[in-house]
Design a protein around this motif. Structure first.
Motif, mmCIF file in Angstrom:
data_model
loop_
_atom_site.group_PDB
_atom_site.id
_atom_site.type_symbol
_atom_site.label_atom_id
_atom_site.label_comp_id
_atom_site.label_asym_id
_atom_site.label_seq_id
_atom_site.Cartn_x
_atom_site.Cartn_y
_atom_site.Cartn_z
ATOM 1 N N GLY A 232 55.526 22.018 89.469
ATOM 2 C CA GLY A 232 55.108 22.053 88.071
ATOM 3 C C GLY A 232 56.060 21.346 87.123
ATOM 4 O O GLY A 232 56.421 21.865 86.074
ATOM 5 N N VAL A 233 56.477 20.135 87.527
ATOM 6 C CA VAL A 233 57.392 19.367 86.672
ATOM 7 C C VAL A 233 56.571 18.623 85.616
ATOM 8 O O VAL A 233 55.586 17.979 85.958
ATOM 9 C CB VAL A 233 58.163 18.337 87.527
ATOM 10 C CG1 VAL A 233 59.112 17.530 86.667
ATOM 11 C CG2 VAL A 233 58.901 19.026 88.660
ATOM 12 N N PRO A 234 56.957 18.711 84.319
ATOM 13 C CA PRO A 234 56.219 17.957 83.293
ATOM 14 C C PRO A 234 56.207 16.474 83.636
ATOM 15 O O PRO A 234 57.231 15.917 84.025
ATOM 16 C CB PRO A 234 57.029 18.204 82.010
ATOM 17 C CG PRO A 234 57.854 19.408 82.290
ATOM 18 C CD PRO A 234 58.071 19.460 83.771
ATOM 19 N N ASP A 235 55.019 15.860 83.513
ATOM 20 C CA ASP A 235 54.862 14.463 83.906
ATOM 21 C C ASP A 235 55.192 13.567 82.722
ATOM 22 O O ASP A 235 54.295 13.071 82.048
ATOM 23 C CB ASP A 235 53.411 14.258 84.364
ATOM 24 C CG ASP A 235 53.250 12.975 85.134
ATOM 25 O OD1 ASP A 235 54.261 12.291 85.373
ATOM 26 O OD2 ASP A 235 52.098 12.666 85.502
ATOM 27 N N SER A 236 56.489 13.379 82.442
ATOM 28 C CA SER A 236 56.849 12.547 81.294
ATOM 29 C C SER A 236 58.054 11.669 81.625
ATOM 30 O O SER A 236 58.810 11.983 82.550
ATOM 31 C CB SER A 236 57.152 13.439 80.081
ATOM 32 O OG SER A 236 58.111 14.410 80.436
ATOM 33 N N PRO A 237 58.240 10.577 80.855
ATOM 34 C CA PRO A 237 59.316 9.635 81.174
ATOM 35 C C PRO A 237 60.687 10.323 81.167
ATOM 36 O O PRO A 237 60.927 11.213 80.351
ATOM 37 C CB PRO A 237 59.247 8.599 80.041
ATOM 38 C CG PRO A 237 57.873 8.725 79.484
ATOM 39 C CD PRO A 237 57.460 10.146 79.685
#
Ligand code: ASP
Ligand code: MG
Length: 406
Positions: A269-274
């Motif tokens: 559940g890692v946030p998908d962001s740069p």
């Protein structure tokens, strides 16, 4: 006159009887060539010296460690020179610094910066076999350094380049580089000829017959390396730039390697962001933990799972670090498992041969082996599988590419 460098590893020089056996081999080689011999420390000497250091200090200074560890090879070299003289062959031993091996100042992981082999050449011209202590050199300030574990292979190939030898022979306790680990698979064969590139891939995938740094030097200077056994007459494996003269007859797959010092970590559940990957892998790199295979899933609702492998021997350190990292990147959690293994298929013939992928997956499927992760380059395909199935996987792939009949 032909000039060769021969390197004998720790097992080959482990006892006086073995030293005498090596002396006979060297004597035979010296009948028709100028010979430089590079030796390792006898048997487990290096491990014993490390243990000794830790019995007097919890944190021994690395400069002092190098003084201590270099002594292992300095015992072997004169003993072999004496055995040679006793066998009627003129010989002289030299330390790494005496042989002109100059290194960087990085104690315990020094790099060879230059070799001035004048002394070695003078002794050869005087008709002697020159026995050089491997694994060591000296800085410009004449501080003794060592080249990292297994560094004698590196000493040998570098010396071969410096004295312009025709080839470098690495004598070990197996008959050459095998199509698979012969301890795991008795039907594994010795590979007659392999390219530097394939050898480096096999080494990275777990084959441990020769140190990869030595192969890199061989490749950079076009030095032919031959890996063979001290204990039999098998011609061994030749490592050079072209494996087969006939390009059309190239073997698609050269060998199968496996590695069990591997563990898998999954961040959930890692946030998908740069920037997230950088925050995960930056700290691991700072700690010198080698991340190997990385898989990021397709994201759902803005979060994703990231899995990667690290050496099992580094798993504890990685876990400690990831506790903080998981919170920082707002992952919902992480899990780790060590009951996995890496199995790799290597060969320059994989280039532009998509059918190889299908063959690999079919072979594993028919053996009922589940593939957990996959990574590939132009010349290797690596699969992460259950550790309990390693032997079955290696056997299935070895059979699929008919490596028992090369
Ligand atoms: N004696 C050293 C070691 O065990 C170097 C070598 O054997 O190549 O790492
Ligand atoms: Mg050793």
């Amino acid at each position: 006159m032909t000039r060769v460098v021969q390197k004998y590893g720790g097992t080959s020089v482990a006892s006086p009887a073995r030293l005498r056996r090596v002396a006979r081999r060297v004597r035979d080689a010296a009948a028709g060539a100028q010979v430089v011999v590079v030796v390792s420390a006898m048997g487990e000497t290096t491990d014993e010296l490390i243990a000794l250091a830790h019995s007097v200090s919890t944190d021994p200074p690395s400069r002092e460690m190098d003084m201590l560890l270099s002594s292992g090879e300095i015992i072997t070299a004169p003993l072999l020179a004496m055995a040679l003289e006793a066998a009627g062959t003129r010989a002289v031993s030299l330390t790494g610094p005496q042989a002109g091996i100059r290194t960087s100042r990085a104690h315990r992981t020094a790099r060879i910066v230059d070799i001035v082999p004048q002394r070695v050449l003078d002794e050869l011209d005087a008709g002697k076999v020159v026995v050089v202590a491997g694994f060591q050199g000296a800085t410009e300030e004449l501080d003794i350094t060592t080249l990292g574990r297994g560094g004698s292979d590196t000493s040998a190939v570098a010396l071969a380049v410096a004295v312009r030898a025709q080839r470098c022979e690495i004598f070990t306790d197996v008959s050459g580089v095998h199509t698979a680990d012969p301890r795991l698979l008795p039907e594994a064969r010795v590979i007659p000829v392999i390219t530097y590139e394939e050898m480096l891939e096999l080494a990275a995938a777990g084959a441990r017959v020769i140190h990869p740094r030595a192969v890199e030097i061989g490749e950079a200077y076009g030095m032919e390396i031959r890996v063979r056994s001290t204990f039999d007459e098998h011609p061994g494996t030749t490592i050079r730039s072209v494996a087969n003269a006939n390009m059309e007859e190239r073997q698609k797959v050269r060998g199968i390697a496996h590695e069990t010092d591997v563990a898998k970590v999954t961040l959930l559940g890692v946030p998908d962001s740069p920037g997230v990957a950088a925050s995960i892998f930056g700290p691991l790199a700072d700690e010198h933990i080698a991340v190997d295979i990385v898989v990021q899933n397709v994201s759902h609702a803005g979060t994703t799972d990231v899995s990667f492998t690290v050496p099992e021997s580094d798993l504890r350190r990685a876990q400690q670090m990831l506790d903080g990292v998981a919170k920082q990147v707002r992952a919902s959690g992480f899990s780790a498992t060590a009951d996995i293994a890496k199995v790799s298929v290597v060969g320059t013939g994989l280039r532009g041969t998509p059918s190889v992928f299908a063959q690999i997956f079919r072979a594993l499927a028919e053996a009922g082996i589940n593939i957990q992760m996959i990574s590939s380059s132009e010349i290797h395909v690596t699969c992460i599988i259950d550790r309990a199935r390693v032997r079955d996987a290696v056997r299935a792939l070895h059979a699929a590419f008919e490596l028992e009949s090369i």
